[in-house]
Design a protein around this motif. Structure first.
Motif, PDB file in Angstrom:
ATOM      1  N   ARG B  65       0.885  -1.038   0.145  1.00  0.00           N
ATOM      2  CA  ARG B  65      -0.372   0.154   0.528  1.00  0.00           C
ATOM      3  C   ARG B  65       0.479   1.582   0.188  1.00  0.00           C
ATOM      4  NH1 ARG B  65      -3.311  -0.449   4.455  1.00  0.00           N
ATOM      5  NH2 ARG B  65      -3.453  -2.455   4.609  1.00  0.00           N
ATOM      6  N   VAL B  66       1.985   1.447   0.881  1.00  0.00           N
ATOM      7  CA  VAL B  66       2.467   2.354   0.820  1.00  0.00           C
ATOM      8  C   VAL B  66       3.288   3.100  -0.520  1.00  0.00           C
ATOM      9  CG1 VAL B  66       5.252   2.923   1.127  1.00  0.00           C
ATOM     10  CG2 VAL B  66       3.216   2.252   2.929  1.00  0.00           C
ATOM     11  N   LEU B  67       4.172   1.592  -0.784  1.00  0.00           N
ATOM     12  CA  LEU B  67       4.145   2.119  -2.607  1.00  0.00           C
ATOM     13  C   LEU B  67       3.275   1.969  -3.570  1.00  0.00           C
ATOM     14  CD1 LEU B  67       7.441  -1.148  -2.070  1.00  0.00           C
ATOM     15  CD2 LEU B  67       7.458   1.104  -2.973  1.00  0.00           C
ATOM     16  N   ALA B  68       1.948   1.629  -3.589  1.00  0.00           N
ATOM     17  CA  ALA B  68       1.273   1.823  -4.636  1.00  0.00           C
ATOM     18  C   ALA B  68       1.054   3.673  -4.502  1.00  0.00           C
ATOM     19  CB  ALA B  68      -0.253   1.602  -4.004  1.00  0.00           C
ATOM     20  N   LEU B  69       0.408   4.031  -2.911  1.00  0.00           N
ATOM     21  CA  LEU B  69       0.002   5.444  -2.681  1.00  0.00           C
ATOM     22  C   LEU B  69       1.863   6.657  -2.911  1.00  0.00           C
ATOM     23  CD1 LEU B  69      -1.229   4.692   1.133  1.00  0.00           C
ATOM     24  CD2 LEU B  69      -2.066   5.902  -1.600  1.00  0.00           C
ATOM     25  N   MET B  70       2.648   5.955  -2.991  1.00  0.00           N
ATOM     26  CA  MET B  70       3.651   7.134  -3.786  1.00  0.00           C
ATOM     27  C   MET B  70       3.474   7.706  -4.907  1.00  0.00           C
ATOM     28  SD  MET B  70       7.122   5.132  -1.858  1.00  0.00           S
ATOM     29  CE  MET B  70       7.545   5.206  -3.646  1.00  0.00           C
ATOM     30  N   PRO B  71       3.147   9.118  -5.023  1.00  0.00           N
ATOM     31  CA  PRO B  71       2.908   9.796  -6.113  1.00  0.00           C
ATOM     32  C   PRO B  71       4.300   8.861  -7.558  1.00  0.00           C
ATOM     33  CG  PRO B  71       3.949  11.655  -4.877  1.00  0.00           C
ATOM     34  CD  PRO B  71       3.925  10.063  -3.885  1.00  0.00           C
ATOM     35  N   SER B  72       4.022   9.061  -8.225  1.00  0.00           N
ATOM     36  CA  SER B  72       5.022   9.207  -9.643  1.00  0.00           C
ATOM     37  C   SER B  72       5.858  10.588  -8.993  1.00  0.00           C
ATOM     38  CB  SER B  72       5.128   9.696 -11.228  1.00  0.00           C
ATOM     39  OG  SER B  72       3.264  10.683 -11.131  1.00  0.00           O
ATOM     40  N   PRO B  73       7.469   9.790  -9.287  1.00  0.00           N
ATOM     41  CA  PRO B  73       8.576  10.385  -9.326  1.00  0.00           C
ATOM     42  C   PRO B  73       9.550  11.072  -9.763  1.00  0.00           C
ATOM     43  CG  PRO B  73       8.811   7.632 -10.729  1.00  0.00           C
ATOM     44  CD  PRO B  73       7.770   8.533 -10.161  1.00  0.00           C
ATOM     45  N   ARG B  74       8.872  12.364  -8.806  1.00  0.00           N
ATOM     46  CA  ARG B  74       8.966  13.988  -8.877  1.00  0.00           C
ATOM     47  C   ARG B  74      10.486  13.750 -10.558  1.00  0.00           C
ATOM     48  NH1 ARG B  74       9.359  16.050  -2.993  1.00  0.00           N
ATOM     49  NH2 ARG B  74      10.314  13.662  -2.915  1.00  0.00           N
ATOM     50  N   ARG B  75      10.388  14.713 -10.504  1.00  0.00           N
ATOM     51  CA  ARG B  75      11.389  15.016 -12.110  1.00  0.00           C
ATOM     52  C   ARG B  75      11.817  16.053 -12.117  1.00  0.00           C
ATOM     53  NH1 ARG B  75       9.450  13.342 -16.749  1.00  0.00           N
ATOM     54  NH2 ARG B  75       8.977  11.064 -16.904  1.00  0.00           N
ATOM     55  N   SER B  76      12.191  16.307 -10.260  1.00  0.00           N
ATOM     56  CA  SER B  76      12.526  17.481 -10.009  1.00  0.00           C
ATOM     57  C   SER B  76      14.328  17.695 -11.126  1.00  0.00           C
ATOM     58  CB  SER B  76      13.087  17.438  -8.852  1.00  0.00           C
ATOM     59  OG  SER B  76      13.420  16.887  -7.625  1.00  0.00           O
ATOM     60  N   THR B  77      14.806  18.686 -11.535  1.00  0.00           N
ATOM     61  CA  THR B  77      15.959  18.535 -11.782  1.00  0.00           C
ATOM     62  C   THR B  77      16.789  18.744 -10.573  1.00  0.00           C
ATOM     63  OG1 THR B  77      15.894  21.274 -11.915  1.00  0.00           O
ATOM     64  CG2 THR B  77      15.618  19.568 -13.880  1.00  0.00           C
ATOM     65  N   ALA B  78      17.907  18.369 -11.303  1.00  0.00           N
ATOM     66  CA  ALA B  78      19.579  18.491  -9.794  1.00  0.00           C
ATOM     67  C   ALA B  78      19.384  19.482  -9.337  1.00  0.00           C
ATOM     68  CB  ALA B  78      20.587  18.579 -10.679  1.00  0.00           C
ATOM     69  N   PHE B  79      18.992  20.952  -9.883  1.00  0.00           N
ATOM     70  CA  PHE B  79      19.287  22.238  -9.421  1.00  0.00           C
ATOM     71  C   PHE B  79      17.747  22.589  -8.681  1.00  0.00           C
ATOM     72  CE2 PHE B  79      20.145  26.697  -9.373  1.00  0.00           C
ATOM     73  CZ  PHE B  79      18.877  27.258  -9.478  1.00  0.00           C
ATOM     74  N   ILE B  80      17.212  22.160  -8.641  1.00  0.00           N
ATOM     75  CA  ILE B  80      15.684  22.557  -8.217  1.00  0.00           C
ATOM     76  C   ILE B  80      16.084  21.622  -6.394  1.00  0.00           C
ATOM     77  CG2 ILE B  80      13.267  22.180  -7.589  1.00  0.00           C
ATOM     78  CD1 ILE B  80      13.036  22.798 -10.145  1.00  0.00           C
ATOM     79  N   ARG B  81      16.298  20.475  -6.613  1.00  0.00           N
ATOM     80  CA  ARG B  81      16.644  19.904  -5.663  1.00  0.00           C
ATOM     81  C   ARG B  81      18.036  20.539  -4.844  1.00  0.00           C
ATOM     82  NH1 ARG B  81      16.617  14.971  -8.877  1.00  0.00           N
ATOM     83  NH2 ARG B  81      18.852  14.935  -9.220  1.00  0.00           N
ATOM     84  N   LEU B  82      19.242  21.003  -5.844  1.00  0.00           N
ATOM     85  CA  LEU B  82      20.147  21.636  -4.545  1.00  0.00           C
ATOM     86  C   LEU B  82      19.619  22.643  -3.839  1.00  0.00           C
ATOM     87  CD1 LEU B  82      22.415  21.209  -4.530  1.00  0.00           C
ATOM     88  CD2 LEU B  82      23.393  23.371  -6.311  1.00  0.00           C
ATOM     89  N   ILE B  83      18.318  23.247  -4.375  1.00  0.00           N
ATOM     90  CA  ILE B  83      17.814  24.709  -3.720  1.00  0.00           C
ATOM     91  C   ILE B  83      17.317  24.189  -2.673  1.00  0.00           C
ATOM     92  CG2 ILE B  83      15.549  26.369  -4.083  1.00  0.00           C
ATOM     93  CD1 ILE B  83      17.541  27.085  -6.195  1.00  0.00           C
ATOM     94  N   ARG B  84      16.647  22.857  -2.573  1.00  0.00           N
ATOM     95  CA  ARG B  84      15.236  22.198  -1.538  1.00  0.00           C
ATOM     96  C   ARG B  84      15.998  22.048  -0.276  1.00  0.00           C
ATOM     97  NH1 ARG B  84      11.422  18.892  -4.711  1.00  0.00           N
ATOM     98  NH2 ARG B  84      10.083  19.754  -5.049  1.00  0.00           N
ATOM     99  N   ARG B  85      17.716  21.531  -0.730  1.00  0.00           N
ATOM    100  CA  ARG B  85      17.857  21.372   0.023  1.00  0.00           C
ATOM    101  C   ARG B  85      18.714  21.868   0.629  1.00  0.00           C
ATOM    102  NH1 ARG B  85      20.690  16.730  -3.291  1.00  0.00           N
ATOM    103  NH2 ARG B  85      22.692  17.491  -1.984  1.00  0.00           N
ATOM    104  N   HIS B  86      19.283  23.183   0.577  1.00  0.00           N
ATOM    105  CA  HIS B  86      19.768  24.676   0.905  1.00  0.00           C
ATOM    106  C   HIS B  86      19.057  25.589   1.404  1.00  0.00           C
ATOM    107  CE1 HIS B  86      23.772  22.032   1.057  1.00  0.00           C
ATOM    108  NE2 HIS B  86      23.080  21.876  -0.154  1.00  0.00           N
ATOM    109  N   PRO B  87      17.724  25.255   1.508  1.00  0.00           N
ATOM    110  CA  PRO B  87      16.780  27.057   1.648  1.00  0.00           C
ATOM    111  C   PRO B  87      17.482  28.239   2.082  1.00  0.00           C
ATOM    112  CG  PRO B  87      16.158  25.144   3.124  1.00  0.00           C
ATOM    113  CD  PRO B  87      17.674  24.960   2.521  1.00  0.00           C
TER     114      PRO B  87
END
Lengths: 191, 202
Positions: B65-87
């Protein structure tokens, strides 16, 4: 060594690797289930806690820092969810009154005892049943410390990190929890 | 060692944290104290019973159920992920960027002749030349930008020239004379001026 694997899996999951996340679910589902089941006394609620914990982990992977231990993080989430659940129970219902023939169980522990599966009722020895009930009677604070120590085999330092408490406080809670359980078990003749 | 201390040491012993010396003292006390001896026995049994509680297995459906409920993989680029990690760092960089833009706005290198004075009608402006005619007195500060100032009359105040020259005899200007040619100096002047305006406003 095991910790390193989890931290690496978490980093991969954070980068979008679904397979890595699936592995983490596999690694932790039983541990979380046992924690929640012993905290709440209900299989059904334990399942919900496990589910909710993994969803939160997934939603917050971006903020996971690889320098921190993944196990501390996930246990903390699960523990806090259990505490919230326990608080909500007390607010909404007043089944705290002791039922006369239930050996001091509050209404909820009694209810959850009834929810045990047929397998539970057959296999559980008398001692197991008594200790299970005794743990559910433990005040919340002591219950978490005891379960994390005995069921999850975590060190006092790890428990201190999960509960965000000084190690000395964790020690006190384990000691008091032990004394409480000893008393209950003595009263019911198990020790 | 009294019974109260013995009870404390018992817990430390069960935690595996009792050193040899203290363990010896505890053992000594237990040999002489039946109740404490029984107490430790009860604690040890309790320990063993708790530890022997069944480990349950989480039903497989929960994991599914957990794996089914997970949203589809987010296609965040490396750049956006970088921003998310260092707000915090991202916010700081953004603010710094705005600051630089603001500073750049203060600094407008156009080359229009500008004259600021209270007695503008008394002055003669000729192309890039600004003249304070003989016999004229300018009261207050006189500021000229991108032009040359010639003081034949009098200025009772400060004179500031941006990117230009000033010619006057010393006693025709009662205040200070400042010549600012570099962009940076101009910026410093403007900032200082802004600050003093702010601090002097009633």
């Amino acid at each position: 060594m095991v910790d390193a694997i989890e931290n690496r899996l978490a980093k991969l999951a954070r980068a979008g690797d679904r397979g890595a996340f699936r592995e983490l679910v596999g690694l932790y589902k039983d541990r979380l289930f046992n924690l929640a089941y012993r905290m709440l006394g209900s299989r059904h609620e334990a399942e919900e806690i496990v589910q909710e914990t993994f969803l939160r982990v997934f939603a917050n992977l971006d903020s996971y820092q690889a320098e921190k231990k993944f196990s501390t993080w996930i246990y903390r989430i699960a523990h806090n969810l259990c505490i919230d659940r326990m608080r909500r129970r007390r607010k909404t219902y007043s089944l705290d009154a002791e039922l006369s023939d239930a050996e001091g169980l509050d209404g909820y522990a009694q209810m959850s005892a009834d929810q045990s599966s047929p397998e539970d009722r057959l296999v559980l020895s008398e001692t197991q049943r008594r200790v299970r009930e005794a743990i559910l009677e433990l005040p919340d604070k002591y219950r978490a410390a005891i379960i994390l120590k005995y069921m999850q085999d975590l060190s006092l330092n790890e428990i201190a990190e999960i509960l965000d408490l000084p190690v000395s406080t964790v020690k006190t809670r384990v000691h008091r929890g032990r004394e409480f359980l000893r008393q209950k078990l003595e009263d019911s003749g198990a020790v | 060692m009294d019974c109260r201390e013995a009870k404390r040491r018992m817990h430390e012993y069960l935690d595996g944290e009792l050193d040899e010396r203290e363990a010896g003292k505890l053992a000594c006390h237990l040999r002489q104290c039946e109740p404490c001896s029984r107490h430790l026995g009860a604690l040890e049994k309790t320990d063993a019973i708790i530890g022997s509680l069944r480990r349950l297995s989480c039903p497989e459906e929960v994991a599914e159920r957990v794996l089914a409920l997970m949203p589809s993989p987010r296609r965040s680029t490396a750049f956006i992920r970088l921003i998310r990690r260092h707000p915090g760092a991202s916010a700081a960089i953004l603010v710094f960027g705005l600051l630089v833009a603001g500073v750049a706005a203060l600094w407008h290198p156009d080359d229009t002749l500008t004259v600021k004075t209270n007695d503008l009608d008394r002055l003669i402006v000729h192309g890039r030349q600004v003249i304070v005619p003989e016999g004229t007195t300018v009261n207050g500060d006189l500021i000229v930008e991108n032009g040359d100032l010639q003081v034949d009359g009098e200025v009772r105040g400060n004179v500031i020239i941006f990117d230009g020259s000033v010619s006057a005899s010393a006693d025709h200007i009662s205040g200070k004379v400042k010549q600012i040619n570099q962009a940076f100096d101009r910026l410093v002047y403007r900032v200082e001026n802004f600050v003093s305006h702010v601090s002097f406003s009633p």
